[in-house]
Write an enzyme that holds these catalytic residues in place. Structure first.
Site, short mmCIF file in Angstrom:
data_model
loop_
_atom_site.label_atom_id
_atom_site.label_comp_id
_atom_site.label_asym_id
_atom_site.label_seq_id
_atom_site.Cartn_x
_atom_site.Cartn_y
_atom_site.Cartn_z
N GLU A 74 -12.65 -2.11 9.18
CA GLU A 74 -12.36 -2.63 7.84
C GLU A 74 -12.54 -4.14 7.74
O GLU A 74 -12.89 -4.65 6.67
CB GLU A 74 -10.94 -2.25 7.42
CG GLU A 74 -10.74 -0.77 7.12
CD GLU A 74 -10.31 0.04 8.34
OE1 GLU A 74 -9.92 1.20 8.18
OE2 GLU A 74 -10.37 -0.52 9.47
N PHE A 136 3.88 7.85 5.59
CA PHE A 136 2.80 7.73 6.55
C PHE A 136 1.71 6.80 6.01
O PHE A 136 1.26 6.96 4.88
CB PHE A 136 2.21 9.11 6.85
CG PHE A 136 1.03 9.08 7.78
CD1 PHE A 136 1.17 8.70 9.10
CD2 PHE A 136 -0.23 9.42 7.31
CE1 PHE A 136 0.08 8.67 9.96
CE2 PHE A 136 -1.34 9.40 8.16
CZ PHE A 136 -1.17 9.02 9.49
N GLN A 137 1.32 5.82 6.82
CA GLN A 137 0.30 4.83 6.48
C GLN A 137 0.64 4.05 5.22
O GLN A 137 -0.22 3.67 4.43
CB GLN A 137 -1.09 5.49 6.35
CG GLN A 137 -1.63 5.98 7.69
CD GLN A 137 -3.11 6.28 7.68
OE1 GLN A 137 -3.67 6.64 6.64
NE2 GLN A 137 -3.74 6.15 8.82
N LYS A 186 -2.43 6.96 -4.34
CA LYS A 186 -3.28 8.15 -4.30
C LYS A 186 -3.13 9.00 -5.56
O LYS A 186 -4.12 9.54 -6.08
CB LYS A 186 -2.96 8.99 -3.06
CG LYS A 186 -3.94 10.13 -2.83
CD LYS A 186 -3.76 10.80 -1.48
CE LYS A 186 -4.83 11.86 -1.24
NZ LYS A 186 -4.68 12.49 0.09
N MET A 503 -15.97 -23.89 22.22
CA MET A 503 -15.18 -24.94 21.59
C MET A 503 -13.81 -25.06 22.25
O MET A 503 -13.27 -26.17 22.38
CB MET A 503 -15.03 -24.67 20.09
CG MET A 503 -14.49 -25.84 19.31
SD MET A 503 -15.54 -27.33 19.43
CE MET A 503 -16.77 -26.98 18.17
#
Length: 594
Positions: A74, A136-137, A186, A503
């Protein structure tokens, strides 16, 4: 002839019967979302599916005007949409699921926010009845993203979805651009509502100013014309505001020296003799010295951030007048006191400034300006970017110079990750046009280079897109080589492989007595084999004599992604350098000064 109210009513009724209005179509929330995206002209979405967004993915499956690109993480979805937005000026769009989908996207959102990139990030959420119950999630997307977005919206009613999307795109692209998150539970994506996409949106709390104050603009011009040691300092706002043409015209009319920040490169052509190079921590000697000693500074779409002016107390030691043009009033006088603030769209303000300049017969003091250029040319004689090349080991500066020579005058975009390679690219690739240099400035995000490149290549299929990276940065999102293969976005990856986090190693050498704590990459993969495993072309380049030939070969392979593992000098540092806490003129110009 008098017309009665009854006549008007009868006429209106007859017109309604002759032109019956089609009632709004009843659609699922997921279908409404897709219709909104189509209405905004969205061509590409980068995303990754999950349970909370499956209705949305089903709606995407049923249409053919928007192409969805399946990334492998993602974070890369948001970076790719970000790169697309930086190169095109359009709003980039990403789609992720709830919970870990959102948290994986956070780095990409913060990266876009720091650099003011217009984006709409659509996130899935658990059903409305489950919000706050540790479902959940589930995660608090609005709470998590609040500090790193221009705005965010939790859509709790499907009837509000269309207006929320209109608001999101409007906020993302207007004023100072930035990412907007739209969080869709949802159940909202499956419930139905009549669909009507608003033609426009009005918000009492959001009305960005476009036109600069006329009196302030006239005062600014008067100050510029009186300047003895003027300087034009520009940043990413010139790029985002599509004001490069205006900047160049103003610089030509005045004959003033110019500099760009890291984010502003390409705003003025690198070949223009008035351009002094990038300024700041790794800016040129002449750009930094001019900034410190100017008596009037015109700042356009820049922030006077810590990487540009160093220690503000040191910067304040020299008295100067500052004109600051910016779309965002909160950026003005944030770190440095400004004498003439001008809030407005930089393109509009510069156009008005140019118009006033053309109307007046007054011009800058030619003798004072000639003397100032004489001093600047003395600073230029330091040749601060000069380096000692080698026939034995590949110098990273040499690679970038060769890339520039081979692509000069062509339709080319250069992305970079973050580190020494980023600074070498900024110093040695001479950008002539805006939106050709795509990198993470504000957040300094490793891993952006490859997703940026594949997002740009999708938008600009006929252009050559090079990702300049290091062996540390590339491994942050290297899985996107799979995305490049699936969607046939043939980019060229130039990995300046010095076997260190370059760096970090440089700072450890300078600030930590060469204690190289965890900066050596002693378990690197065979990048050639890895590239080939993803279906691409891999090249190993170990000798300076082979650099040009390898680059020419990569450029010729138009339809293939090519990974060039270029083994560069592990001891090379980026010079000049302003150490943390130092003033802008307190530069180290090379290892001999250590």
């Amino acid at each position: 002839m008098d017309i009665s109210a009854a006549d008007v009513k009868r006429a209106s009724l007859a017109d309604a019967q002759a032109n019956p209005q089609t009632p709004p179509q009843e659609l699922q929330g997921s279908e409404i979302l897709v219709r909104c995206l189509q209405a905004e002209g969205v061509k590409y979405i980068w995303g990754y599916p999950g349970g909370a967004v499956l209705y949305i993915y089903d709606a995407l499956y049923k249409q053919d005007t928007i192409e969805h690109v399946l990334v492998r993480h993602e974070q890369a979805a948001v970076h790719a949409a970000d790169g697309y937005a930086r190169a095109t000026g359009d709003v980039g769009v990403a789609l992720v699921t709830s919970g870990p989908g959102v948290t994986n996207a956070i780095t990409g959102i913060a990266t876009a926010y720091m650099d003011s990139i217009p984006m709409v990030v659509i996130t899935g959420q658990v059903p409305t009845h489950a919000i706050g119950l540790d479902a959940f999630q589930e995660c608090d997307t609005v709470g998590i993203t609040r500090p790193i977005v221009k705005h965010n919206i939790l859509v709790k009613d499907v009837r509000d979805l269309a207006s929320a999307m209109k608001k999101a795109f409007h906020i993302a692209r207007t004023g100072r651009p930035g990412p907007v998150v739209v969080d869709i539970p949802k159940d909202v994506s499956v419930k139905t509502a009549p669909f009507e996409y608003p033609a426009s949106i009005e918000m009492r709390s959001y009305n960005p100013v476009r036109k600069g104050h006329g009196g302030q603009i006239r005062k600014a011009l008067q100050l510029l014309l009186q300047a003895k040691r003027p300087y034009i300092y520009t940043g990413g706002g010139v790029i985002l505001g599509n004001a490069s043409a205006e900047l160049r015209e103003l610089a030509d009319l005045l004959g003033f020296p110019c500099t760009n920040t890291l984010m502003g490169l390409g705003g003025i052509a690198a070949s223009d003799p008035k351009f002094l190079g990038m300024l700041g921590m790794h800016g040129t000697f002449e750009a930094n010295m001019t900034m410190q000693h100017a008596d009037v500074v015109l700042a356009v779409g820049a922030r006077f951030d810590d990487r540009v002016i160093g220690n503000p107390k040191h910067f304040a030691q020299v008295e100067r007048k500052i004109i600051h043009i910016d779309i965002d009033p909160s950026s003005i006088s944030k770190r440095v006191k400004v004498d003439i603030p001008i809030v407005g769209d930089v393109k509009d303000v510069l156009q008005e400034l140019i118009a006033h300049l053309k109307e007046t017969q007054v011009r800058p003091d030619a003798q004072a300006l000639a003397s100032w250029w004489g001093q600047i040319n003395e600073w230029r004689k330091r040749e601060c970017l000069k380096y000692k090349n080698s026939d034995e080991v590949i110098k990273p500066q040499f690679v970038i110079e060769k890339l520039w020579e081979l692509t000069r005058g062509t339709d080319t975009y250069v992305t970079s990750d973050v580190g020494q390679h980023q600074m070498f690219a900024a110093q040695f690739y001479r950008f002539e046009e805006p939106r050709r240099w795509i990198n993470s400035g504000g957040l300094g995000t490793m891993g952006v280079g490859l997703p940026y490149a594949m997002g740009i290549k999708l938008a600009k299929p006929e252009s050559d897109v090079f990702c300049v990276t290091g062996e540390g940065s590339i491994q942050m999102c290297i899985q996107e080589l799979s995305t490049c293969q699936q969607y046939q976005t043939p980019v060229k990856v130039l990995s300046l492989n010095n076997r260190y986090l370059g760096m970090v190693r440089q700072w450890q050498q300078l600030e930590y007595s060469s204690r190289y704590s965890h900066s050596y990459m002693d378990a690197l993969p065979d990048f050639v084999k890895l590239a080939e495993a993803y279906g691409h072309v891999g090249m190993l380049i170990e000798r300076p004599a082979d650099v040009e030939g390898a680059l020419r070969e990569a450029i010729k392979l138009k339809d293939r992604t090519v990974f060039l593992d270029i083994r560069t000098d592990p001891t090379e540092n980026v010079w000049p350098m302003v150490k943390a806490g130092a003033g802008i003129t307190e530069m180290l110009l090379g290892s001999e000064e250590l």
